[in-house]
Design a protein around this motif. Structure first.
Motif, short mmCIF file in Angstrom:
data_model
loop_
_atom_site.label_atom_id
_atom_site.label_comp_id
_atom_site.label_asym_id
_atom_site.label_seq_id
_atom_site.Cartn_x
_atom_site.Cartn_y
_atom_site.Cartn_z
N PHE A 53 2.56 -61.22 -27.60
CA PHE A 53 3.31 -62.34 -28.19
C PHE A 53 4.60 -62.53 -27.40
O PHE A 53 5.04 -63.64 -27.13
CB PHE A 53 3.60 -62.01 -29.66
CG PHE A 53 4.14 -63.16 -30.49
CD1 PHE A 53 3.73 -64.46 -30.28
CD2 PHE A 53 5.03 -62.91 -31.53
CE1 PHE A 53 4.21 -65.51 -31.07
CE2 PHE A 53 5.52 -63.95 -32.33
CZ PHE A 53 5.10 -65.24 -32.09
N MET A 106 6.01 -65.88 -25.60
CA MET A 106 7.30 -66.46 -25.95
C MET A 106 8.21 -66.58 -24.73
O MET A 106 8.96 -67.55 -24.60
CB MET A 106 7.97 -65.64 -27.07
CG MET A 106 7.28 -65.81 -28.41
SD MET A 106 8.22 -65.11 -29.78
CE MET A 106 8.05 -63.37 -29.47
N ILE A 117 11.56 -68.98 -24.97
CA ILE A 117 12.21 -68.61 -26.24
C ILE A 117 13.29 -67.56 -25.95
O ILE A 117 13.05 -66.61 -25.20
CB ILE A 117 11.16 -68.02 -27.22
CG1 ILE A 117 9.97 -68.97 -27.40
CG2 ILE A 117 11.80 -67.57 -28.53
CD1 ILE A 117 9.99 -69.89 -28.55
N LEU A 166 8.00 -60.04 -37.18
CA LEU A 166 7.43 -60.76 -38.32
C LEU A 166 5.96 -60.43 -38.53
O LEU A 166 5.19 -60.27 -37.58
CB LEU A 166 7.57 -62.27 -38.10
CG LEU A 166 9.00 -62.79 -37.95
CD1 LEU A 166 8.96 -64.26 -37.56
CD2 LEU A 166 9.78 -62.58 -39.23
N LEU A 194 2.95 -62.23 -39.60
CA LEU A 194 2.61 -63.65 -39.75
C LEU A 194 1.40 -63.83 -40.67
O LEU A 194 0.54 -62.97 -40.77
CB LEU A 194 2.29 -64.25 -38.38
CG LEU A 194 3.41 -64.18 -37.35
CD1 LEU A 194 2.97 -64.82 -36.04
CD2 LEU A 194 4.67 -64.84 -37.87
N LYS A 244 -1.43 -67.01 -41.70
CA LYS A 244 -1.94 -68.35 -41.40
C LYS A 244 -2.56 -68.89 -42.67
O LYS A 244 -3.36 -68.20 -43.32
CB LYS A 244 -3.05 -68.32 -40.35
CG LYS A 244 -2.61 -68.02 -38.96
CD LYS A 244 -2.11 -69.22 -38.21
CE LYS A 244 -1.53 -68.72 -36.89
NZ LYS A 244 -0.76 -69.74 -36.19
N ILE A 255 -2.58 -76.55 -40.43
CA ILE A 255 -2.48 -75.15 -40.04
C ILE A 255 -1.02 -74.72 -40.20
O ILE A 255 -0.12 -75.27 -39.56
CB ILE A 255 -2.93 -74.94 -38.58
CG1 ILE A 255 -4.37 -75.45 -38.41
CG2 ILE A 255 -2.81 -73.47 -38.19
CD1 ILE A 255 -4.91 -75.36 -36.99
N THR A 296 1.72 -71.62 -40.03
CA THR A 296 2.06 -70.27 -39.57
C THR A 296 3.28 -69.87 -40.38
O THR A 296 4.35 -70.46 -40.24
CB THR A 296 2.41 -70.29 -38.07
OG1 THR A 296 1.31 -70.87 -37.36
CG2 THR A 296 2.67 -68.88 -37.55
N VAL A 341 1.42 -77.70 -38.80
CA VAL A 341 0.94 -78.82 -38.00
C VAL A 341 -0.31 -79.42 -38.65
O VAL A 341 -1.15 -78.69 -39.19
CB VAL A 341 0.70 -78.41 -36.52
CG1 VAL A 341 -0.41 -77.39 -36.39
CG2 VAL A 341 0.45 -79.61 -35.63
N LEU A 366 10.06 -73.50 -32.71
CA LEU A 366 9.45 -72.60 -31.72
C LEU A 366 10.24 -72.79 -30.43
O LEU A 366 11.31 -72.26 -30.27
CB LEU A 366 7.96 -72.90 -31.52
CG LEU A 366 7.09 -73.04 -32.79
CD1 LEU A 366 5.63 -73.19 -32.42
CD2 LEU A 366 7.26 -71.85 -33.71
N TRP A 403 -4.03 -73.39 -27.46
CA TRP A 403 -4.51 -72.29 -28.31
C TRP A 403 -5.96 -72.49 -28.67
O TRP A 403 -6.50 -73.60 -28.57
CB TRP A 403 -3.65 -72.14 -29.56
CG TRP A 403 -3.42 -73.39 -30.37
CD1 TRP A 403 -2.28 -74.15 -30.41
CD2 TRP A 403 -4.34 -74.03 -31.28
NE1 TRP A 403 -2.43 -75.21 -31.27
CE2 TRP A 403 -3.67 -75.15 -31.83
CE3 TRP A 403 -5.64 -73.77 -31.69
CZ2 TRP A 403 -4.29 -76.02 -32.76
CZ3 TRP A 403 -6.25 -74.62 -32.61
CH2 TRP A 403 -5.57 -75.74 -33.13
N LEU A 454 -3.29 -67.67 -27.88
CA LEU A 454 -2.25 -68.63 -27.52
C LEU A 454 -1.99 -68.46 -26.04
O LEU A 454 -1.83 -67.33 -25.57
CB LEU A 454 -0.97 -68.30 -28.29
CG LEU A 454 -1.02 -68.42 -29.81
CD1 LEU A 454 -0.09 -67.42 -30.46
CD2 LEU A 454 -0.68 -69.83 -30.24
C1 RET Z 1 7.55 -68.10 -35.27
C2 RET Z 1 8.95 -67.54 -35.49
C3 RET Z 1 9.98 -68.20 -34.66
C4 RET Z 1 9.68 -68.03 -33.19
C5 RET Z 1 8.26 -68.29 -32.86
C6 RET Z 1 7.26 -68.35 -33.81
C7 RET Z 1 5.90 -68.65 -33.32
C8 RET Z 1 5.02 -69.48 -33.83
C9 RET Z 1 3.73 -69.77 -33.27
C10 RET Z 1 2.97 -70.66 -33.88
C11 RET Z 1 1.68 -71.09 -33.50
C12 RET Z 1 1.10 -72.04 -34.19
C13 RET Z 1 -0.22 -72.57 -33.97
C14 RET Z 1 -0.60 -73.59 -34.73
C15 RET Z 1 -1.88 -74.19 -34.66
O1 RET Z 1 -2.11 -75.24 -35.13
C16 RET Z 1 6.59 -67.07 -35.80
C17 RET Z 1 7.43 -69.37 -36.10
C18 RET Z 1 7.97 -68.50 -31.39
C19 RET Z 1 3.29 -69.12 -32.03
C20 RET Z 1 -1.12 -72.01 -32.98
#
Ligand code: RET
Length: 133
Positions: free
Chosen positions: A16, A20, A25, A36, A38, A40, A51, A53, A62, A77, A106, A119
């Motif tokens: 991860f 990032m 990030i 964290l 996580l 879903k 979806i 997170t 999203v 993000l 992804w 991802l």
């Molecule tokens: C968090 C915490 C804050 C920083 C980051 C995060 C990453 C989120 C991700 C989300 C992926 C979402 C997807 C959605 C599909 O529809 C946990 C919010 C970077 C990687 C794949």
């Protein structure tokens, strides 16, 4: 095929950090994100998927329609605007996110009753697995 829908809890999270970093990030946010657990939540309403997170710190949600390109803002993000397109490739739900970052997207699929999520961004691949709650 097995449904992606349901509430899923993360049981593993590989690279991860690399993903990032590829997204740019900050170190500060990465340190928080790495700790964290996580969750879903995937819901289907007709031809639309939502979806989510979910974490104690921040939640990212999203809404997508398969085969229907949309503008995604990755709020909280890396805060970028990308053009996202989600398609079924066999049993895998595959998203390509076109924008500033190369090779970004992804893939979600079910394997052995678990939700698998890969991802990727630039050369980095993060692999997460979730078990059904
Ligand atoms: C968090 C915490 C804050 C920083 C980051 C995060 C990453 C989120 C991700 C989300 C992926 C979402 C997807 C959605 C599909 O529809 C946990 C919010 C970077 C990687 C794949």
């Amino acid at each position: 095929p097995a449904s992606l829908c349901g509430t899923w809890e993360m049981i593993s999270n590989v690279n991860f950090e690399g993903y990032m970093i590829a997204l740019g990030i900050s170190t500060y946010l990465r340190k928080i994100a790495m700790k964290l657990k996580l969750k879903k939540v995937i819901e289907q309403h007709g031809d639309k998927y939502v979806i989510k997170t979910i974490s104690a710190f921040r939640t990212y949600s999203v809404s997508i329609r398969v085969d229907d390109e949309f503008e995604e803002f990755t709020k909280g993000l890396d805060n970028r605007h990308v053009k996202s397109l989600v398609r079924w490739e066999g049993k895998k739900l595959v998203c390509t996110q076109t924008g500033e970052k190369k090779n970004r997207g992804w893939t979600h699929w079910i394997e052995d009753g678990k939700l698998h999520l890969e991802l990727h961004c630039e050369g980095q691949v993060c692999k997460q697995v979730f078990k059904k709650n």
